[in-house]
Design a protein around this motif. Structure first.
Motif, mmCIF file in Angstrom:
data_model
loop_
_atom_site.group_PDB
_atom_site.id
_atom_site.type_symbol
_atom_site.label_atom_id
_atom_site.label_comp_id
_atom_site.label_asym_id
_atom_site.label_seq_id
_atom_site.Cartn_x
_atom_site.Cartn_y
_atom_site.Cartn_z
ATOM 1 N N ALA A 44 21.070 8.153 104.449
ATOM 2 C CA ALA A 44 19.871 7.407 104.829
ATOM 3 C C ALA A 44 20.219 6.085 105.502
ATOM 4 O O ALA A 44 19.516 5.634 106.407
ATOM 5 N N THR A 50 21.190 10.312 113.697
ATOM 6 C CA THR A 50 19.842 10.191 114.249
ATOM 7 C C THR A 50 18.835 10.610 113.187
ATOM 8 O O THR A 50 19.190 11.234 112.189
ATOM 9 N N GLU A 51 17.582 10.288 113.419
ATOM 10 C CA GLU A 51 16.523 10.628 112.449
ATOM 11 C C GLU A 51 16.376 12.140 112.303
ATOM 12 O O GLU A 51 16.146 12.643 111.210
ATOM 13 N N ARG A 54 19.204 13.411 110.148
ATOM 14 C CA ARG A 54 18.930 13.040 108.745
ATOM 15 C C ARG A 54 17.948 14.011 108.102
ATOM 16 O O ARG A 54 18.144 14.421 106.955
ATOM 17 N N ALA A 55 16.902 14.365 108.833
ATOM 18 C CA ALA A 55 15.881 15.275 108.288
ATOM 19 C C ALA A 55 16.474 16.654 108.017
ATOM 20 O O ALA A 55 16.233 17.248 106.953
#
Length: 141
Positions: A44, A50-51, A54-55
């Motif tokens: 996190a 990148t986002e 992360r997801a």
């Protein structure tokens, strides 16, 4: 720097390692030496991810990720600290590498007319075969 893909690398300072006593094989050594590795990586808070990665990483990591977004990997497969350390790091890199792969978007398709006709023809043929198996009682009027 730990190379994950050609575009992504992790800084070694982002990875925290602690050594604990392992269960399993090792004889008398297992009670004296801390060879198991607990590797922690703050996904996190990592500036390199990148986002979207992360997801996907959250989904792939499952129970290995805490609520705070820290991935915890335990490695105690081997008897030596070095091999367990390398194993834990390899598993982390494999997990992150899998998260970098963008899944293909599935576009729903409709069956073709020919495939519908083939399906119905097959059902009809099966129905005829089953119909021939039924014994019809003789009728005497």
């Amino acid at each position: 720097m730990i190379r994950v893909t050609s575009r992504l690398a992790l800084d070694e300072s982002e990875i925290e390692e602690s050594f604990v006593r392992a269960s399993g094989p090792g004889g008398q050594n297992v009670n004296k030496v801390s060879t198991a590795v607990e590797l922690r990586f703050d996904a996190a808070g990592s500036p390199n991810l990148t986002e979207a990665v992360r997801a996907r990483l959250r989904v792939l990591a499952g129970r290995r990720m805490t609520r705070d977004g820290v991935i915890v990997i335990d490695a105690q497969r081997f008897r030596t600290r070095e091999l367990n350390r390398a194993d834990a790091l390899e598993r982390l890199v494999d997990l992150i590498r899998a998260a970098t792969v963008v899944p293909k978007v599935r576009r729903p398709t409709r069956p073709t007319l020919a495939s519908k006709e083939r399906r119905l023809e097959g059902k009809e043929r099966r129905s005829r075969v089953k119909g021939l198996r039924q014994s019809k009682p003789d009728r005497h009027d």
